[in-house]
Write an enzyme that holds these catalytic residues in place. Structure first.
Site, mmCIF file in Angstrom:
data_model
loop_
_atom_site.group_PDB
_atom_site.id
_atom_site.type_symbol
_atom_site.label_atom_id
_atom_site.label_comp_id
_atom_site.label_asym_id
_atom_site.label_seq_id
_atom_site.Cartn_x
_atom_site.Cartn_y
_atom_site.Cartn_z
ATOM 1 N N HIS A 36 29.463 -1.518 -12.352
ATOM 2 C CA HIS A 36 29.897 -2.018 -13.656
ATOM 3 C C HIS A 36 29.847 -3.551 -13.729
ATOM 4 O O HIS A 36 29.841 -4.119 -14.815
ATOM 5 C CB HIS A 36 31.292 -1.494 -14.011
ATOM 6 C CG HIS A 36 32.422 -2.130 -13.253
ATOM 7 N ND1 HIS A 36 32.991 -1.567 -12.134
ATOM 8 C CD2 HIS A 36 33.117 -3.276 -13.472
ATOM 9 C CE1 HIS A 36 33.976 -2.328 -11.692
ATOM 10 N NE2 HIS A 36 34.077 -3.381 -12.494
ATOM 11 N N ASP A 84 30.669 4.079 -8.282
ATOM 12 C CA ASP A 84 30.471 2.816 -8.995
ATOM 13 C C ASP A 84 29.997 1.746 -8.006
ATOM 14 O O ASP A 84 30.753 0.872 -7.592
ATOM 15 C CB ASP A 84 31.791 2.418 -9.656
ATOM 16 C CG ASP A 84 31.707 1.086 -10.391
ATOM 17 O OD1 ASP A 84 30.596 0.708 -10.782
ATOM 18 O OD2 ASP A 84 32.761 0.441 -10.556
ATOM 19 N N SER A 122 36.348 -6.845 -8.667
ATOM 20 C CA SER A 122 35.475 -5.669 -8.607
ATOM 21 C C SER A 122 34.203 -5.968 -7.826
ATOM 22 O O SER A 122 33.553 -6.991 -8.035
ATOM 23 C CB SER A 122 35.093 -5.232 -10.017
ATOM 24 O OG SER A 122 36.185 -4.690 -10.696
#
Length: 463
Positions: free
Chosen positions: A71, A101, A170
């Site tokens: 992402h 992810d 992230s």
């Protein structure tokens, strides 16, 4: 893959340095551990700037392979990666999946970089210390936070931690006290109307990360958010005159490839050839379930590639026409033929009736362009041969340059046998009776990550 930092310091050396610093650094073991983990891992943690946002990442190969979250790089082919020393290096997204992810980025001409080693999920315990390094909010690169492993979610393959994670973390690493990557930070749980950390962060487990990297290296995952369009390849049809260029798909090693599909039947024998004077052709064939059943580099003579395979099932087969070397582009010719003279779908022994009994013979070299085994960083190359149920074959991998390791897998991808080349460390040999008719895979591997050099591989029918 990876493991040493740029300075070459071991964890013990760093700890000793901390103790000798006249009290200016740590005076207790917890502080020393924090400092040690940061000094080991931080040089391999990067910031990732994509078209629609930013995040963190980890260098997992000294040659410039960066692991991050999908992402973070969503819908981006090109990104900018900022190293810990503030250098900005362009990167290309070469593999990306929404579940898990995760994404891989290949850096352009990075030089030899510090890298992180990847730990094992089986060693993770609730209550152990956890460390996160990243770029929270896209403004505070190189931030270290600490906590514990709060929970292990086996169903979703996630590690829960109370180490502070915030937007921008992230894609960065969750680390153990050895400085090994045990997870990739992927999300946080927040209360309503809050963006910051409340002690509930989640990281994708190390074993899931390893599976993703392996799938990307085998070409089963690419940078496309959607399945790449495949061209039709007709068996016994007109030869295709094609070319590889900047608009084509990219594998994790940086090489270009095109995708083709054809309809096949169980037991059907096919011969696929890729020829070129511009590039070094490489072919990879996948069955209708997506499993790789064959690959080849030089079987068609010179640098041309050829796959001879017995198809295991009815359905749509996928072929990757690939360049062996990174960055190669140019024209190539692709043909696919089948032996329709045999009306039965059952394969025959005809293909194996040669006097020498040799089913496969390759001379190769482990080095630049070879694949990397995720679990230990050793180099390997894969070859295929067609076998008949009941045959006994001897497989020998010899090298005067490195300690060889050889393994053979059945058509249904089960490990049949392996040999580590001991005690002479020059020849790894095994004998196995083939359990079924089909295409077998042989792995020519170095025993450890230092193995480089020339090798000879022979698969010979014994009876």
């Amino acid at each position: 893959m990876g493991g040493a930092n740029a300075t070459g310091l071991t964890i013990g050396a760093i700890a000793a340095h901390a103790q000798e610093s006249n009290g200016n650094i740590a005076q207790n073991s917890d502080e020393q551990t924090n400092i040690r983990v940061y000094q080991v891992a931080a040089p391999a943690v990067v910031s990732v700037q994509a078209e629609r946002g930013s995040g963190s990442g980890s260098i997992i190969d000294p040659g410039g392979l960066v692991l991050t979250s999908a992402h973070v790089v969503r819908n981006s082919k090109k990104v900018t990666v900022i190293l810990s020393d503030k250098r900005k290096i362009p990167g290309q997204v070469i593999a990306s999946t929404r579940n898990p992810d995760l994404a891989l980025i290949r850096l352009q001409n990075p030089g030899n970089l510090p890298s992180l080693s990847i730990g094992s999920s089986s060693q993770i315990q609730v209550g152990q210390r956890a460390f996160a390094i990243g770029n929270p909010f896209g403004r505070f690169a190189g931030t270290l936070t600490t906590g514990i492993v709060s929970r292990i979610d086996s169903d979703r393959k996630l590690i829960q931690t109370d180490a502070a994670l915030n937007p921008g973390n992230s894609g960065g690493p969750l680390l153990n006290s050895k400085g090994e990557l045990i997870g990739v930070n992927t999300s946080i749980y927040t209360a309503a109307n809050r963006d910051g950390n409340i002690g509930l962060g989640f990281a994708i487990t190390a074993d899931t990360v390893k599976e993703f990297i392996q799938a990307a290296q085998q070409g089963r995952i690419t940078s496309s958010t959607a399945t790449p369009a495949a061209k039709t390849l007709r068996l016994n049809g007109i030869a295709l005159n094609e070319s590889l260029g900047s608009g084509d798909e990219v594998l994790s090693d940086g090489s270009l490839f095109k995708i083709y599909q054809f309809q096949g039947r169980a037991g059907q024998r096919v011969t696929i050839e890729m020829r070129s004077t511009d590039i070094d052709p490489y072919l990879v064939l996948f069955d209708p379930t997506g499993d790789k059943i064959a690959e080849d580099d030089d079987s068609a003579g010179k640098k041309d590639a050829r796959i001879d395979a017995t198809l295991p099932a009815n359905g749509t087969y996928t072929l990757y026409a690939n360049s062996y070397e990174v960055g190669e582009s140019g024209k190539f010719n692709l043909t696919a033929k089948t032996n329709e003279s045999n009306q039965s779908d059952r394969p025959t022994l005809t293909a194996f009736n040669n006097r020498s009994g040799i089913l496969l013979q390759r001379n190769g070299r482990l080095g630049t362009g070879s694949r990397v085994l995720a679990k230990d960083g050793s180099l390997f190359e894969t070859f295929s041969f067609s076998g008949v149920a009941g045959q006994v074959v001897k497989i020998t991998l010899s090298s005067g340059d490195f300690h060889p390791y050889v393994a053979v897998f059945s058509p249904d991808r089960k490990l049949l046998n392996e040999n580590n080349g001991l005690p002479d460390r020059k020849n790894a040999a095994l004998t196995v009776q083939l359990p079924q008719t089909g295409t077998y895979q042989v792995i020519a591997n170095a025993y450890d990550r230092r193995g480089r050099g020339n090798y000879s591989l022979i698969v010979k029918r014994v009876r």
